[in-house]
Design a protein around this motif. Structure first.
Motif, PDB file in Angstrom:
ATOM      1  N   GLU A 192       0.832  -1.205   0.000  1.00 57.63           N
ATOM      2  CA  GLU A 192       0.000   0.000   0.000  1.00 57.63           C
ATOM      3  C   GLU A 192       0.868   1.256   0.000  1.00 57.63           C
ATOM      4  O   GLU A 192       0.548   2.231  -0.684  1.00 57.63           O
ATOM      5  CB  GLU A 192      -0.938   0.008   1.204  1.00 57.63           C
ATOM      6  N   PHE A 193       1.948   1.226   0.763  1.00 54.85           N
ATOM      7  CA  PHE A 193       2.832   2.380   0.812  1.00 54.85           C
ATOM      8  C   PHE A 193       3.480   2.624  -0.548  1.00 54.85           C
ATOM      9  O   PHE A 193       3.560   3.768  -0.998  1.00 54.85           O
ATOM     10  CB  PHE A 193       3.916   2.210   1.888  1.00 54.85           C
ATOM     11  N   THR A 194       3.931   1.568  -1.203  1.00 52.94           N
ATOM     12  CA  THR A 194       4.545   1.716  -2.519  1.00 52.94           C
ATOM     13  C   THR A 194       3.560   2.340  -3.494  1.00 52.94           C
ATOM     14  O   THR A 194       3.907   3.267  -4.237  1.00 52.94           O
ATOM     15  CB  THR A 194       5.048   0.360  -3.041  1.00 52.94           C
ATOM     16  N   SER A 195       2.331   1.880  -3.487  1.00 53.39           N
ATOM     17  CA  SER A 195       1.304   2.437  -4.362  1.00 53.39           C
ATOM     18  C   SER A 195       1.073   3.911  -4.040  1.00 53.39           C
ATOM     19  O   SER A 195       1.020   4.755  -4.939  1.00 53.39           O
ATOM     20  CB  SER A 195       0.008   1.650  -4.193  1.00 53.39           C
ATOM     21  N   TYR A 196       0.933   4.223  -2.761  1.00 53.91           N
ATOM     22  CA  TYR A 196       0.719   5.608  -2.321  1.00 53.91           C
ATOM     23  C   TYR A 196       1.909   6.485  -2.711  1.00 53.91           C
ATOM     24  O   TYR A 196       1.739   7.576  -3.247  1.00 53.91           O
ATOM     25  CB  TYR A 196       0.501   5.630  -0.809  1.00 53.91           C
ATOM     26  N   TYR A 197       3.104   5.995  -2.455  1.00 53.34           N
ATOM     27  CA  TYR A 197       4.324   6.748  -2.753  1.00 53.34           C
ATOM     28  C   TYR A 197       4.446   7.034  -4.253  1.00 53.34           C
ATOM     29  O   TYR A 197       4.741   8.166  -4.654  1.00 53.34           O
ATOM     30  CB  TYR A 197       5.538   5.954  -2.256  1.00 53.34           C
ATOM     31  N   LEU A 198       4.203   6.023  -5.082  1.00 50.92           N
ATOM     32  CA  LEU A 198       4.291   6.215  -6.526  1.00 50.92           C
ATOM     33  C   LEU A 198       3.229   7.191  -7.023  1.00 50.92           C
ATOM     34  O   LEU A 198       3.493   8.022  -7.892  1.00 50.92           O
ATOM     35  CB  LEU A 198       4.179   4.885  -7.261  1.00 50.92           C
ATOM     36  N   GLN A 199       2.040   7.100  -6.456  1.00 48.48           N
ATOM     37  CA  GLN A 199       0.977   8.031  -6.846  1.00 48.48           C
ATOM     38  C   GLN A 199       1.370   9.465  -6.497  1.00 48.48           C
ATOM     39  O   GLN A 199       1.219  10.366  -7.311  1.00 48.48           O
ATOM     40  CB  GLN A 199      -0.331   7.638  -6.156  1.00 48.48           C
ATOM     41  N   ARG A 200       1.889   9.663  -5.298  1.00 47.91           N
ATOM     42  CA  ARG A 200       2.308  11.007  -4.885  1.00 47.91           C
ATOM     43  C   ARG A 200       3.483  11.501  -5.716  1.00 47.91           C
ATOM     44  O   ARG A 200       3.512  12.653  -6.137  1.00 47.91           O
ATOM     45  CB  ARG A 200       2.682  11.016  -3.394  1.00 47.91           C
ATOM     46  N   ALA A 201       4.463  10.645  -5.950  1.00 50.95           N
ATOM     47  CA  ALA A 201       5.653  11.039  -6.716  1.00 50.95           C
ATOM     48  C   ALA A 201       5.277  11.415  -8.140  1.00 50.95           C
ATOM     49  O   ALA A 201       5.753  12.429  -8.668  1.00 50.95           O
ATOM     50  CB  ALA A 201       6.687   9.916  -6.713  1.00 50.95           C
ATOM     51  N   THR A 202       4.422  10.619  -8.762  1.00 51.08           N
ATOM     52  CA  THR A 202       4.041  10.934 -10.143  1.00 51.08           C
ATOM     53  C   THR A 202       3.192  12.192 -10.215  1.00 51.08           C
ATOM     54  O   THR A 202       3.258  12.925 -11.208  1.00 51.08           O
ATOM     55  CB  THR A 202       3.317   9.756 -10.820  1.00 51.08           C
ATOM     56  N   THR A 203       2.424  12.470  -9.183  1.00 43.60           N
ATOM     57  CA  THR A 203       1.654  13.717  -9.143  1.00 43.60           C
ATOM     58  C   THR A 203       2.587  14.909  -8.982  1.00 43.60           C
ATOM     59  O   THR A 203       2.478  15.904  -9.695  1.00 43.60           O
ATOM     60  CB  THR A 203       0.627  13.682  -7.999  1.00 43.60           C
ATOM     61  N   GLU A 204       3.511  14.805  -8.040  1.00 38.98           N
ATOM     62  CA  GLU A 204       4.441  15.907  -7.760  1.00 38.98           C
ATOM     63  C   GLU A 204       5.389  16.181  -8.922  1.00 38.98           C
ATOM     64  O   GLU A 204       5.751  17.323  -9.169  1.00 38.98           O
ATOM     65  CB  GLU A 204       5.247  15.619  -6.497  1.00 38.98           C
ATOM     66  N   PHE A 205       5.804  15.133  -9.607  1.00 39.22           N
ATOM     67  CA  PHE A 205       6.786  15.279 -10.682  1.00 39.22           C
ATOM     68  C   PHE A 205       6.161  15.106 -12.065  1.00 39.22           C
ATOM     69  O   PHE A 205       6.853  14.774 -13.025  1.00 39.22           O
ATOM     70  CB  PHE A 205       7.926  14.265 -10.497  1.00 39.22           C
TER      71      PHE A 205
END
Length: 78
Positions: free
Chosen positions: A14-27
């Motif tokens: 779940e953290f990996t999914s959340y992290y990737l979603q946030r990273a792709t949004t931010e970048f």
């Protein structure tokens, strides 16, 4: 009654999914520029995703659990 506690593997996924979603949004803008580059090939996408996933290693299992729990609380608010 409190929901059952998630396993470390469930939290990590779940953290990996959340992290990737946030990273792709931010970048998003930067990622679009990389994808639009002339030398960007389809197999480079796997490398890019793998590189982004490595960022999860900066967080301890306890931090991951705290973030996933907080994110779940935020998602369930009306």
């Amino acid at each position: 009654m409190a929901p059952p506690q998630k396993s470390d593997q469930e939290v990590a996924a779940e953290f990996t999914s959340y992290y990737l979603q946030r990273a792709t949004t931010e970048f998003a803008e930067d990622l679009d520029k990389v994808r639009a580059a002339d030398d960007f090939k389809n197999d480079a996408l796997r490398i890019l995703v793998g590189a982004l996933q490595q960022g999860t290693a900066m967080f301890s299992p306890e931090e991951q659990r705290r973030i996933v729990t907080a994110a779940a609380r935020t998602d369930t608010k009306p």
